[in-house]
Design an enzyme around this catalytic site. Structure first.
Site, PDB file in Angstrom:
ATOM      1  N   SER A 221     -30.892  -1.987  11.332  1.00 37.61           N
ATOM      2  CA  SER A 221     -30.284  -1.667  12.657  1.00 37.61           C
ATOM      3  C   SER A 221     -31.109  -0.617  13.490  1.00 37.61           C
ATOM      4  O   SER A 221     -31.096  -0.899  14.724  1.00 37.61           O
ATOM      5  CB  SER A 221     -28.822  -1.176  12.425  1.00 37.61           C
ATOM      6  OG  SER A 221     -29.056   0.021  11.272  1.00 37.61           O
TER       7      SER A 221
ATOM      8  N   ASP B   4     -21.942   7.967  15.179  1.00 38.84           N
ATOM      9  CA  ASP B   4     -22.172   7.843  13.724  1.00 38.84           C
ATOM     10  C   ASP B   4     -23.032   8.916  13.188  1.00 38.84           C
ATOM     11  O   ASP B   4     -23.101   8.768  11.927  1.00 38.84           O
ATOM     12  CB  ASP B   4     -22.457   6.512  13.393  1.00 38.84           C
ATOM     13  CG  ASP B   4     -23.763   5.777  13.870  1.00 38.84           C
ATOM     14  OD1 ASP B   4     -24.459   6.828  14.322  1.00 38.84           O
ATOM     15  OD2 ASP B   4     -23.977   4.603  14.008  1.00 38.84           O
TER      16      ASP B   4
ATOM     17  N   HIS C 107     -27.523   6.147  14.050  1.00 40.04           N
ATOM     18  CA  HIS C 107     -28.266   5.256  14.771  1.00 40.04           C
ATOM     19  C   HIS C 107     -28.774   5.976  16.102  1.00 40.04           C
ATOM     20  O   HIS C 107     -27.731   6.562  17.005  1.00 40.04           O
ATOM     21  CB  HIS C 107     -27.355   4.108  15.291  1.00 40.04           C
ATOM     22  CG  HIS C 107     -27.113   3.291  14.005  1.00 40.04           C
ATOM     23  ND1 HIS C 107     -26.212   3.489  13.402  1.00 40.04           N
ATOM     24  CD2 HIS C 107     -27.837   2.322  13.191  1.00 40.04           C
ATOM     25  CE1 HIS C 107     -26.056   2.495  12.410  1.00 40.04           C
ATOM     26  NE2 HIS C 107     -27.314   1.988  12.265  1.00 40.04           N
TER      27      HIS C 107
END
Length: 248
Positions: A73, A222, A225
């Site tokens: 990601s 979060d 990221h």
């Protein structure tokens, strides 16, 4: 003059004019045919030139070298409004600004583990690659997967790339775990990447999230990221190692 002779004379004159008119029509028709033929030749020449130009442009495009970013990601740009803001896209902008003949391919998959990368590497290697940037392992660490398993999977990916073409330049991106994973695990996890880079004699980015990981304002809600500004810093971390390779 007798009437019969006058009539004959008129007939002769009319016939003469008809022949001249017919001759003129033949000449005009011939000119039209020749003209059309020249137009077709011109069109054919133009088409040939255009086709040649298109082929040349295509050849120039396909002749560019490829840098493939193979990751999770972080590489994919998870959570960004525009995935071109992920660090591979920023790298492409840097390449373009310098006029270097490289095309970046983003092959990041959110949630990807080292095992997932191992399972799809053969499919990825169906395309020509000049530089392979490997950014995987973070999801293994966050799940607490065995260190030996992660290292073996990353080694298998490196082996597959080299088996495909030993001339491919490989860059390995290092990753680190937060302290809450335990001192022993975080230490061993960090060593995976430096050990692999040394054992395989490949280029190494010590920590791709350097100056971004753990910095609240550079990450999404979060805390994992990066936002677009964070990806710009990631791009600099990668660029420091990548630039010497692609300028050779």
């Amino acid at each position: 003059m007798p009437k019969s002779k006058i009539t004959q004379s008129l007939l002769n004159t009319s016939l003469y004019k008809s022949r001249n008119l017919l001759k003129f029509c033949y000449i005009l028709l011939a000119c039209v045919v020749i003209s059309c033929g020249n137009d077709k030749k011109t069109e054919a020449t133009t088409d040939s030139t255009e086709n040649h130009t298109t082929e040349t442009e295509t050849s120039e495009k396909t002749s560019s070298k490829t840098i493939l970013f193979f990751g999770d990601s972080i590489t994919a740009g998870y959570g960004l409004e525009d995935t071109n803001d992920a660090f591979p896209g920023v790298i492409q902008d840097k390449i373009d600004s310098l006029g270097l003949n490289y095309q970046v391919v983003n092959s990041g998959v959110s949630g990807e583990t080292s095992a997932g990368g191992k399972s799809r590497i053969d499919w990825i290697l169906n395309r020509d690659i000049d530089v392979f940037v490997l950014e995987l392992g973070a999801n293994d660490g966050l799940r607490g997967l065995p260190i030996t398993e992660t290292k073996a999977n990353l080694q298998a990916i490196i082996d597959a790339v080299r088996a495909k073409n030993s001339d491919i330049k490989i860059v390995l991106a290092g990753m680190q775990m937060p302290p809450n994973m335990g001192a022993e695990y975080t230490s061993e996890f960090k060593a995976i990447f430096s050990d692999l880079a040394e054992e395989n004699n490949i280029a190494f980015i010590p920590f791709i999230l350097e100056n971004v990981g753990g910095v609240k304002e550079l990450n999404q809600a979060d805390g994992i990221h990066p936002i677009a500004e964070g990806h710009k810093i990631l791009a600099e971390n990668v660029w420091d190692v990548l630039l010497p390779i692609i300028k050779i």
